[in-house]
Design a protein around this motif. Structure first.
Motif, PDB file in Angstrom:
ATOM      1  N   ASP A 147      -8.483  -0.423 -12.519  1.00  0.00           N
ATOM      2  CA  ASP A 147      -7.250  -0.354 -13.306  1.00  0.00           C
ATOM      3  C   ASP A 147      -7.428  -0.821 -14.744  1.00  0.00           C
ATOM      4  O   ASP A 147      -6.615  -0.517 -15.606  1.00  0.00           O
ATOM      5  N   ASP A 150      -7.074   1.279 -18.049  1.00  0.00           N
ATOM      6  CA  ASP A 150      -5.875   1.411 -18.900  1.00  0.00           C
ATOM      7  C   ASP A 150      -6.084   0.734 -20.253  1.00  0.00           C
ATOM      8  O   ASP A 150      -5.378   1.043 -21.220  1.00  0.00           O
ATOM      9  N   LYS A 201     -11.470   8.197 -18.014  1.00  0.00           N
ATOM     10  CA  LYS A 201     -10.462   7.228 -17.577  1.00  0.00           C
ATOM     11  C   LYS A 201      -9.887   7.594 -16.202  1.00  0.00           C
ATOM     12  O   LYS A 201      -9.614   6.714 -15.378  1.00  0.00           O
ATOM     13  N   LYS A 251      -9.961   5.371 -12.881  1.00  0.00           N
ATOM     14  CA  LYS A 251      -8.677   5.057 -12.247  1.00  0.00           C
ATOM     15  C   LYS A 251      -8.734   5.397 -10.754  1.00  0.00           C
ATOM     16  O   LYS A 251      -8.296   4.618  -9.898  1.00  0.00           O
TER      17      LYS A 251
END
Length: 564
Positions: A352, A355, A343, A347
């Motif tokens: 995004d 998330d 993740k 990121k």
């Protein structure tokens, strides 16, 4: 409106200057004893603002609250205790369950949003062991729970079919393997080769290097390497699909790691273009120090890829293909650092939507307190365990109900259901020790216990001379044991939502046990089929109970036989 909302709204009408509706709702509790009411509100939070003792605040609130929908509202020390109107509640709940049937508790929270779920993922050329059970049944249950709440779950079996271990296995096959022997008993023979070569590679770096080279050939498209690997994969899938058939579990996609082998260059190039790749001792890494994580190794010194490289490609592919509202990975807790790195890299790359990715972790299954290990040859094959569970269920049925018409089908439903339920009743973050005796027992907190409660209700309903009627509940509403069932039935929609929010099937399994226990307690002291004015109301109560028990079991992937 559920009971918590009813209480929260009544409190908000007099507390809107002090607390929001959400704050009030979060403070509402269920008393330890039903003598103290059905729900309670603690007044401690208000003491500072109102400059009064919590006991005085509770007493004032009990006086001010509108009593509509409640039998009574009273203060006990610092708590405001709410007693629901039993007759109105019972009528509302039972009428709703009987009318909705299996749809009771369904809600369109997901609005059809796609939820890819990465589950099961056994490694090809290795036995489908008890160790793979958790990801398989937890993921399947989460899919069913999300579907009930209006999402579109997409079950993906991300097979472990790529990596250096296959290079080692090819090495073993070239050195010791025999095609005819493997064809006669594929998984067992491949396991023998795998255990042998791993032991050798541990002692001899040259063997380990040979395995690494064969995997590099796979990545470079070498014809011989891919032919042998594809053969290993094909014979494994035949075995796996037979086991999935026994479990009653299907998948939308069988796309293992190899599916993404031609999609990795794009993500590596993307990371490079964004200035995220750095060379470290000849390898390529992404620095994750700002996330308090170790660097993510994207490519080894020889150019070979790793799990994270393939998982980066997988994540990007799934977002492009499914435009998911959330993406779930039902993978063991020991991989938590891997998913944090995954993740974090996404990121850093500006994705995004990472998330919306969640690692649904779980604890290990052990035997005698020891971890299973394919490398060391310490495995319990899931298929053998399922077959043994079915055999034990057959033995119990032979003792308890030898004249049962469809005993083989029921034995399968009970045996397989017992194994699945035992796994799912365990909080997923905890592990458990594999014990067939405990799993298949008809007593205690087991799948067969819940199934038997459902079958017992069906037996009563078959004997009934009247029809269930949710309008005639004077007797049910005044019976303490019946009231416990009513409250449990009323809570089922909240249970489903909580299980979805927490990705926790054990919430439903524990609920099913509790509801079965409440029914058995009621059944022990009431003659359900007694011909009197309360008969139709009692039948409504147990029929609604059977509907919810069956649906709770279905959400766990467990059948609910009508006879046992």
């Amino acid at each position: 409106m559920n009971e918590k909302q009813l209480v929260a709204n009544a409190l908000f009408a007099v507390l809107s200057d002090s607390l929001t509706l959400e704050e009030i709702t979060s403070l509402i509790e269920r008393p330890k004893s039903s003598e103290l009411g059905d729900l309670a509100f603690p007044a401690f939070r208000l003491a500072k603002e109102l400059k009064k003792a919590p006991q005085m605040i509770a007493a004032d609130l009990a006086e001010q609250i509108n009593k509509e929908g409640f039998e009574k509202v009273e203060a006990t020390g610092p708590y405001v205790n709410f007693f629901l109107d039993k007759t109105a509640t019972a009528k509302g709940v039972l009428a709703e369950v009987l009318e909705a049937g299996a749809d009771y508790g369904s809600e369109d929270l997901g609005h059809g949003g796609n939820v890819p779920i990465d589950l099961s993922a056994p490694n090809i050329a290795k036995p489908f062991s008890i160790g793979h059970l958790r990801s398989t049944v937890i993921g399947d249950a989460i899919a069913k729970i999300h579907e009930k709440l209006g999402y579109n779950p997409i079950k993906i079996n991300h097979l472990g079919d790529w990596g250096k271990q296959f290079g080692l296995l090819i090495t073993a096959y070239k050195k010791y393997g025999d095609e005819a022997t493997i064809m006669a008993n594929p998984i067992d023979e491949l396991l023998k080769l795998y255990v042998q070569i791993n032991a050798e590679a541990k002692e001899d770096p040259a063997v380990d290097e040979e395995g690494r080279q064969w995997f590099l050939k796979m990545e470079q498209g070498d014809e011989e390497a891919l032919r042998i690997w594809k053969w290993f994969s094909d014979v494994s899938l035949i075995e796996f699909n037979r086991i999935y058939g026994k479990l009653g579990i299907e998948f939308d996609f069988f796309t293992g790691e190899s599916f993404y082998s031609d999609k990795m260059d794009a993500i590596v190039d993307d990371l490079d273009a964004k200035g995220l790749l750095h060379e470290s001792k000849g390898a390529l890494i992404v620095d994750l120090e700002k996330y308090n994580l170790n660097p993510a190794l994207i490519k080894k010194t020889d150019g070979a890829t790793l799990y994270i490289t393939r998982d980066l490609a997988t994540a990007v592919y799934r977002k492009k293909t499914f435009d998911f509202v959330k993406s779930l990975y039902v993978v063991g807790g020991e991989q938590s650092n891997h998913f944090m790195q995954l993740k974090a890299v996404l990121k850093e790359a500006g994705y995004d939507w990472s998330d919306d990715m969640t690692h649904v972790s779980f604890g290990m299954v052990t035997q005698g307190g020891k971890k299973f290990s394919t490398r060391k040859g310490h495995v319990v094959k899931l298929e053998m365990a399922l077959d043994e569970a079915v055999t034990r269920a057959q033995q119990q049925i032979a003792e308890k109900n030898p004249d049962l018409a469809n005993k083989e089908e029921v034995a399968h439903q009970v045996g397989v259901g017992a194994v699945k339920f035992f796994d799912l009743k365990t909080d997923r973050k905890n592990g458990y020790d594999f014990d067939l005796d405990e799993m298949v027992s008809f007593e205690g907190e087991t799948g067969p216990y819940v199934q038997y409660a459902h079958a017992r209700i069906q037996s009563i309903l078959r004997k009934a001379t009247a029809t269930a009627d949710a309008s005639n509940l004077s007797e049910v509403a005044t019976d303490p044991e019946a009231w416990e069932i009513i409250k449990a039935l009323k809570d089922f929609p909240n249970i489903v939502k909580r299980a979805a929010e927490q990705y926790e099937p054990s919430v439903i399994a524990k609920y099913a046990i509790s509801l079965a226990q409440a029914f058995n307690k009621y059944y022990a002291h009431v003659r359900v089929l007694e011909e009197n004015a309360g008969l139709t109301g009692r039948l409504a109560l147990i029929q609604a109970t059977a509907i919810v028990l069956k649906e709770a079991l279905r959400l766990l992937g467990v059948a609910a036989p009508d006879t046992m």
